[in-house]
Each structure stands twice: as structure tokens, then as C-alpha cells.
Write an enzyme that holds these catalytic residues in place. Sequence first.
Site, short mmCIF file in Angstrom:
data_model
loop_
_atom_site.label_atom_id
_atom_site.label_comp_id
_atom_site.label_asym_id
_atom_site.label_seq_id
_atom_site.Cartn_x
_atom_site.Cartn_y
_atom_site.Cartn_z
N ASP A 65 0.85 -1.19 0.00
CA ASP A 65 0.00 0.00 0.00
C ASP A 65 0.88 1.25 0.00
O ASP A 65 1.60 1.50 0.97
CB ASP A 65 -0.90 -0.05 1.25
N ASP A 77 -10.00 -16.22 -16.15
CA ASP A 77 -10.82 -16.70 -15.04
C ASP A 77 -11.88 -17.71 -15.52
O ASP A 77 -12.59 -17.44 -16.49
CB ASP A 77 -11.50 -15.49 -14.41
N ASP A 133 -6.86 -18.29 -4.15
CA ASP A 133 -8.03 -19.09 -3.77
C ASP A 133 -7.66 -20.29 -2.91
O ASP A 133 -8.52 -21.09 -2.56
CB ASP A 133 -8.74 -19.62 -5.03
C1 NOJ Z 1 -11.88 -17.82 -9.88
C2 NOJ Z 1 -11.11 -16.77 -9.15
O1 NOJ Z 1 -9.79 -17.19 -9.00
C3 NOJ Z 1 -11.82 -16.53 -7.84
O2 NOJ Z 1 -11.09 -15.75 -6.96
C4 NOJ Z 1 -13.17 -15.94 -8.14
O3 NOJ Z 1 -13.90 -15.83 -6.95
C5 NOJ Z 1 -13.95 -16.79 -9.13
N1 NOJ Z 1 -13.16 -17.29 -10.21
C6 NOJ Z 1 -15.07 -16.00 -9.74
O4 NOJ Z 1 -14.56 -15.03 -10.60
#
Ligand code: NOJ
Length: 554
Positions: free
Chosen positions: A20, A198, A328
Site C-alpha cells: 500500500d 478466469d 483461492d
Molecule cells: C476464480 C477466481 O480465482 C476466484 O477468486 C473468483 O472468486 C472466481 N473465479 C469468480 O470469478
Amino acid sequence: MKTWWKESVIYQIYPKSFYDSNGDGIGDLKGIILKLDYLKELGIDIIWLSPVYASPQVDNGYDISDYQAISKEYGTMEDFDCLLKEAHQRGIKVVMDLVVNHTSNQHPWFIESRKSKDNPYRDYYIWKEGKNHQAPNNWESVFSGSSWQYDKQTDMYYLHLYSDKQPDLNWENEDVRNDIYKMMRWWLDKGIDGFRMDVINKLSKVQTFQDVFPQTKKYMRPSKYVSNGPRIHEFLKEMNQKALSHYDVMTVGEITSCTIEQAKQYTGENEHELSMLFQFEHTDVDAGPYGKWTPVPLDLVKLKKILTKWQYGLQEEGWNSLFWDNHDQPRVLSRFGNLDYMQDSAKMLATTLHFLKGTPYIYQGEEIGMTNYPFTSLDEVRDVEVFNAYQDLVKDKKALTHEQMMKGICASSRDNARTPMQWNNENNAGFTTGNPWINVNPNYKTINVHQQLLDPNSIFHYYQKLIQLRHQMPIIVYGTYELLEENHPDLYIYTRTYQDEKLLVINNFSSHEYDYELKEFRYSQLLISNDQCDKIHDILHIKPYGCYALLQKM
Ligand code: NOJ
């Protein structure tokens, strides 16, 4: 075919949590620019930037309201142009996230689309009539609950495979596709070096929109109707032809699940679709009865089997991405490593991954040994996925108790990866002078970049060496993979072979010690290890969480 993106190492930046520069508690583009020299020192070739586009941030930028603007908390388009220029000056390429399965519900297309049934943008999204005042079918959203949202304006439902604020685009509509390709070319003309795409295998849906059968619960995952659908290869070929093929760029498709045959279709050289795919079979290895929320201990034999299936599967055709972590996933050190052997297990996991065949990814903080966050309350959580899953599993279904779910959150929530990058042992780990949008991991006093740079034996310097080796040795990029000792419960051993060289890679996923007979490798050269062995003998003594890469000239 030999190419730059096979020979590269990719570093993923999650901008919100990286650095930041203006004290608002949220990472930003200027912050990334300030840290480019750090990345240069690490030696990576490509940055993958998670979304920085204008967004209400319901899903941290994976809900985009304007594809051609920068989200205000991250800075301006001038900042982006500066980042691109500064990265390129250092020989670092920049790959952007492309989120085109869905937009934000604040995107002007959706705002128009929901206004009336005859709006010119109506068909940009997927609208259906309800069935007996219920959703059109039983499909479940990835973020729990129905994947349909009722909209009273026109008395119809729209599809959202993710949150209800992320309506799915209708790829059957040619205007949608052409608008997307135009937007992609706008970015490519700026000089970016590619896209991470994505959930790209979900663009084409089976158009019958039928229920998933047999129905064993209220909402059912609709994978067979939305993943790798009937027109997906047609769409990707079209995207390639109309946008990508005009530039020397790389693409990596996030493919939520697919077979090896399908993967070859996505990434085969003659298919002209994607450069490589990013799939999750190996990160699902520890899923329990309620998926990631109730993980089971790692079964190494199973993990080896999955990784090997993909290594063999794409050995001749197609290309793998190699990753443990991303935004994720929980932190791999907490997940498959051992915090009592922090340094060694972090280096061992890196070795396992970076010597496989494919393009390796480093997720911010992995190179300094960042770990999961010790969540004790939902107040510390920020991720929409957790709140929806909590509502579903604890409140609605009563399948898990609060305590069980908290355990699951500590082990598996995506926020584990999203805590701020730990730069030093000062306030907020040096990430911000303000209040961080999500808590800093309390272990920042000992785990941070500053300390790692000072220590010649650090995890950081180990990653640096792995990257250097890849740049020097074609065998690491192009060598043929072969698994040894497939049923060994603790050791992951494989070879790579290229021209007159052979590599033996030995990784111990346990605190047990082993002796391993080196046979044809007894006169080999030790390329890298987390152990101090100056001389190779007939028998290699493998220490707990030890890792060894040995090179033999044939
Ligand atoms: C995969 C992405 O890596 C994730 O972070 C996201 O929530 C979903 N696709 C929806 O875009």
C-alpha cells in the site's frame, strides 16, 4: 515447440494485499511499482496481476464494472501504464486477469439488461422464467445457494454461477463476444503480455438449462452443463483468431475441471486456443466430506498419482501450469508442509514443484514462507465465499458446528492467502501505514522479506536459485518426466531426461529419515538441496523434509 512462456517463472500478485503506497490500508499499483526491484532480485519473468479493473469489490475485483478502467483504490490508468513500462524496463512481463464469464451487476451492460425484456442489452446475460415461482432449475452457485437470482423489474431470473452480484454473460450472443475481443485488443495494444483467464471453461453452457439429476440435495452443482460446454472450443478458437493471434502473448486458462483429452484440446499447439491450463485436481486432493471445509490429511501416494497423471498426460502435447498456492488456496506450507520444519518443508515443496514439467507459479509470500492465518472469529474474515458457506453449512443445513467450520476456515479459507504481504517486522509488517483491509498474520515479526533477504540460507534465496537454474538448464523446462517409487508413502521421487542429461529429484514429505540407493546417480552433481551434503555416495541419507536435485551426464 520451445517458447518464452515455457521457460519463465510467473509471480502472482494479489494487488489488494501486496503493498500500500498511500496509507489507505489497501495495496495499489504504485505499491507494486515500488516493489519491482524486489521481484527483479527474486528473478521472476512474468507478473500475473489479479484484477485491478473498476469493481465494487464484492469478490475482490472478480466482479468487474468497467473492463477499461482501474479501480479507484488501486490508482489510475496512468499508474497502470507506468507499472507496465517500469516492469518492461526490468525485463518483466505483465499478464492481466481476464474475467469474462461474468461481470459485476454494476456493469453498464447489466444495468441496461435488467431494465426491460426488450432492452438491447437484455441478451447480454442469461435470463429465464421461474418454474412455479421458483428458480428455473436446481443449479447451485459455487458460492452456495441457488445460482439464479430473481429480479422483480421484469419478473425473471438471471444466472450467476458465482455470487448474485456476478451475473453470467451470455456467450451465445455474438455481440457479447465481439465486445470482449475488442476490449482484449485494447489491452493488448497497450503492450500487456497476455491473460490469465478466469473460469474460462465455463463460457459455454448447455442451452437446455435442465435440472441436475439425480437430485440428492436442494441445489446441485451443474458442472456437466456449464463446464467444457458444447461451444467452448469454438469460442476459444474465435477469441484466439480475433484477438490473441495478432500478438506474441501467453494465455493461461483457469479450468475448474477437465480430462486430459480436453486439456490437450485447450492447450495443444495446433489447436490455437490457450498456451497452458491451470487446473485443480491436485489441490482437491485433501477435500473431505464437506469439501475444503473438512479437509483430510495429505495422502502423498494420491497426490503423486494426480500430478503424475498430468505430467504424463501433457508430456507430448499441451502444457501444464505448476502451482501450490494462489489467491483461492490456503498456504501450502501450512497445508502440505510442517511448521516444525518450516524452512526445510518450504524448500522441499518448492523443489517438488519447480522441477516438474510445466511453467511454475509463485504466489506472493510463498517465497518467504508465509503461512495460514489463525482465524478465531468470523469478524476476521473478509471473503464472500466463507460467509455464504457458513450460512449454508452451519446455519441452514446444520451440517457443521461453528467450531468445525472455524477449523475449516483456518485450514482452507481463501483469506489465508489474502493477508498482507509481510515486508518487515515493523507496524502492519510494513504493508501499510494505515489500517489494513484484512489482518496481518501475527507471525510477521519473524516471517518477512527483510529478514529473508538478510539470511543467505533463506527460503527466498532458495527460490532465487531455483529460478536461476531454470533459466540456465533446458532439462528443467523440456526434460521428460518419469515417476519412481510410486507407492512410497513419504518420498516423491522423479526423474527428468533431456538429450544426454538426467535429473533425479528426491523430496521427503515427512519427518522420517530414509536411505536411498542412488545407483546410476552415484557420481552425479548435486544441483540444489536443503541439506548440507558435500559429497554424493552410493547411498543418499535423506533427512526429514529433505530435498535433493541431482544431475547426471549420460
Ligand atoms: C476464480 C477466481 O480465482 C476466484 O477468486 C473468483 O472468486 C472466481 N473465479 C469468480 O470469478
